[in-house]
Motif scaffolding. Structure first.
Motif, PDB file in Angstrom:
ATOM      1  N   GLY A 154       6.281  17.563   0.793  1.00 28.46           N
ATOM      2  CA  GLY A 154       7.344  18.245   1.503  1.00 28.46           C
ATOM      3  C   GLY A 154       7.567  17.785   2.931  1.00 28.46           C
ATOM      4  N   LEU A 155       8.793  18.003   3.384  1.00 28.29           N
ATOM      5  CA  LEU A 155       9.213  17.586   4.719  1.00 28.29           C
ATOM      6  C   LEU A 155       8.396  18.271   5.813  1.00 28.29           C
ATOM      7  CD1 LEU A 155      11.249  15.999   6.473  1.00 28.29           C
ATOM      8  CD2 LEU A 155      12.723  18.017   6.383  1.00 28.29           C
ATOM      9  N   MET A 156       8.195  19.581   5.694  1.00 30.78           N
ATOM     10  CA  MET A 156       7.464  20.315   6.731  1.00 30.78           C
ATOM     11  C   MET A 156       6.015  19.848   6.832  1.00 30.78           C
ATOM     12  SD  MET A 156       9.754  21.954   8.184  1.00 30.78           S
ATOM     13  CE  MET A 156       8.790  22.876   9.347  1.00 30.78           C
ATOM     14  N   ALA A 157       5.397  19.564   5.701  1.00 28.63           N
ATOM     15  CA  ALA A 157       4.020  19.056   5.718  1.00 28.63           C
ATOM     16  C   ALA A 157       3.976  17.692   6.406  1.00 28.63           C
ATOM     17  CB  ALA A 157       3.473  18.956   4.299  1.00 28.63           C
ATOM     18  N   VAL A 187       0.647  15.788  14.042  1.00 33.20           N
ATOM     19  CA  VAL A 187       0.221  16.601  15.179  1.00 33.20           C
ATOM     20  C   VAL A 187      -1.021  17.423  14.874  1.00 33.20           C
ATOM     21  CG1 VAL A 187       2.524  16.717  16.186  1.00 33.20           C
ATOM     22  CG2 VAL A 187       1.785  18.507  14.623  1.00 33.20           C
ATOM     23  N   MET A 188      -1.489  17.413  13.638  1.00 29.38           N
ATOM     24  CA  MET A 188      -2.653  18.204  13.254  1.00 29.38           C
ATOM     25  C   MET A 188      -3.971  17.517  13.613  1.00 29.38           C
ATOM     26  SD  MET A 188      -1.363  19.812   9.663  1.00 29.38           S
ATOM     27  CE  MET A 188      -2.913  20.617   9.337  1.00 29.38           C
ATOM     28  N   GLY A 189      -3.961  16.217  13.798  1.00 36.09           N
ATOM     29  CA  GLY A 189      -5.174  15.507  14.171  1.00 36.09           C
ATOM     30  C   GLY A 189      -5.039  14.982  15.593  1.00 36.09           C
ATOM     31  N   TRP A 190      -5.966  15.325  16.455  1.00 38.80           N
ATOM     32  CA  TRP A 190      -5.836  14.923  17.861  1.00 38.80           C
ATOM     33  C   TRP A 190      -5.920  13.423  18.023  1.00 38.80           C
ATOM     34  CZ3 TRP A 190      -9.786  12.994  21.134  1.00 38.80           C
ATOM     35  CH2 TRP A 190     -11.053  12.942  20.564  1.00 38.80           C
ATOM     36  N   PHE A 249       6.681  12.574   8.097  1.00 34.75           N
ATOM     37  CA  PHE A 249       5.620  11.859   8.810  1.00 34.75           C
ATOM     38  C   PHE A 249       6.215  10.880   9.823  1.00 34.75           C
ATOM     39  CE2 PHE A 249       3.454   7.699   8.785  1.00 34.75           C
ATOM     40  CZ  PHE A 249       2.355   8.022   9.568  1.00 34.75           C
ATOM     41  N   MET A 250       7.212  10.119   9.403  1.00 34.50           N
ATOM     42  CA  MET A 250       7.818   9.132  10.303  1.00 34.50           C
ATOM     43  C   MET A 250       8.594   9.821  11.431  1.00 34.50           C
ATOM     44  SD  MET A 250       6.738   6.179   9.418  1.00 34.50           S
ATOM     45  CE  MET A 250       7.816   5.070  10.324  1.00 34.50           C
ATOM     46  N   LEU A 251       9.303  10.897  11.120  1.00 37.25           N
ATOM     47  CA  LEU A 251      10.050  11.622  12.161  1.00 37.25           C
ATOM     48  C   LEU A 251       9.110  12.227  13.198  1.00 37.25           C
ATOM     49  CD1 LEU A 251      12.828  13.474  10.124  1.00 37.25           C
ATOM     50  CD2 LEU A 251      13.137  11.625  11.780  1.00 37.25           C
ATOM     51  N   SER A 252       8.039  12.847  12.740  1.00 34.48           N
ATOM     52  CA  SER A 252       7.078  13.445  13.657  1.00 34.48           C
ATOM     53  C   SER A 252       6.400  12.372  14.506  1.00 34.48           C
ATOM     54  CB  SER A 252       6.035  14.240  12.870  1.00 34.48           C
ATOM     55  OG  SER A 252       5.165  14.914  13.738  1.00 34.48           O
ATOM     56  N   SER A 253       6.054  11.246  13.886  1.00 36.99           N
ATOM     57  CA  SER A 253       5.452  10.136  14.627  1.00 36.99           C
ATOM     58  C   SER A 253       6.420   9.620  15.685  1.00 36.99           C
ATOM     59  CB  SER A 253       5.066   9.004  13.666  1.00 36.99           C
ATOM     60  OG  SER A 253       4.072   9.430  12.768  1.00 36.99           O
ATOM     61  N   LEU A 288       6.533  12.079  18.660  1.00 39.52           N
ATOM     62  CA  LEU A 288       5.365  11.946  19.530  1.00 39.52           C
ATOM     63  C   LEU A 288       5.442  10.668  20.360  1.00 39.52           C
ATOM     64  CD1 LEU A 288       2.563  13.142  17.103  1.00 39.52           C
ATOM     65  CD2 LEU A 288       3.377  14.319  19.161  1.00 39.52           C
ATOM     66  N   PHE A 289       5.838   9.588  19.712  1.00 39.55           N
ATOM     67  CA  PHE A 289       6.007   8.302  20.397  1.00 39.55           C
ATOM     68  C   PHE A 289       7.023   8.459  21.532  1.00 39.55           C
ATOM     69  CE2 PHE A 289       7.738   4.090  20.987  1.00 39.55           C
ATOM     70  CZ  PHE A 289       6.702   3.212  20.741  1.00 39.55           C
ATOM     71  N   ALA A 290       8.146   9.116  21.223  1.00 37.25           N
ATOM     72  CA  ALA A 290       9.199   9.321  22.229  1.00 37.25           C
ATOM     73  C   ALA A 290       8.720  10.198  23.376  1.00 37.25           C
ATOM     74  CB  ALA A 290      10.436   9.927  21.572  1.00 37.25           C
TER      75      ALA A 290
END
Length: 193
Positions: free
Chosen positions: A33-36, A42-45, A150-154, A157-159
């Motif tokens: 899923g998208l939300m996962a 962001v779940m792993g520091w 995963f790619m959107l969240s990455s 964070l990168f941005a």
């Protein structure tokens, strides 16, 4: 000793660090899923710090390199993700992540410009390990939505790391150095545990 040789040596040494204590299990947890997918980086520091640091570092490069390095980073992140989801992973991945975070911190502290091949090498080094780790945690038939998340969240964070550099570190060299020292310490901490 040239910097690329030093990085290769650091990677080889990091591969000797035991990985049992790291959070990445490769069990398929959180793999649908998208939300996962959005939540996963962001779940792993280790990934949180790594992606912020690489975004920050990318904006310290000359403008002609930035687009190429960012494109290389995300292409290799996705390639690593696909490889990890396909079952290509090893115990050295976590050590590689720790080494990449340490290297990102050192690069920020040093604030040196690189020729394009070296900058692309560093972007690839950062991205592949992080991509494989996330891909290995998905099931082989993981949803397309998870990969997109995963790619959107990455990318977010990168941005954030890039924006932080543009907003503060361009004006205050001490901010870049302190951020780099913090990231390097985080990388050392990852290697220690």
């Amino acid at each position: 000793m040239k910097l690329v040789a030093k990085v290769s040596l650091l990677t080889a040494l990091a591969a000797l660090v035991p990985s049992a204590a790291f959070a990445h299990t490769g069990t398929g947890f959180h793999s649908h899923g998208l939300m996962a997918g959005l939540a996963h980086p962001v779940m792993g520091w280790d990934h949180l710090v790594g992606l912020l640091a690489v975004g920050f570092w990318s904006m310290t490069l000359v403008k002609s390199q930035q687009t190429k390095v960012i494109t290389t980073f995300f292409a290799m992140l996705m390639l690593g993700f696909v490889a990890g989801a396909s079952g290509i992973a090893s115990s050295a991945v976590e050590s590689g992540i720790a080494a990449s975070v340490l290297l990102a911190g050192l690069l920020l502290m040093r604030n040196r410009q690189f020729a394009m091949p070296a900058a692309a090498f560093f972007a690839t080094f950062f991205a592949v390990f992080h991509g494989i780790a996330h891909g290995a945690e998905t099931s082989v038939g993981a949803s397309f939505e998870f990969a997109v998340g995963f790619m959107l969240s990455s990318a977010m964070l990168f941005a954030c790391g890039a924006l932080f550099q543009m907003a503060f570190a361009q004006r205050f060299a001490a901010v870049r150095y302190i951020a780099g020292a913090g990231v390097a310490c985080a990388g050392l901490g990852m290697m220690a545990f």
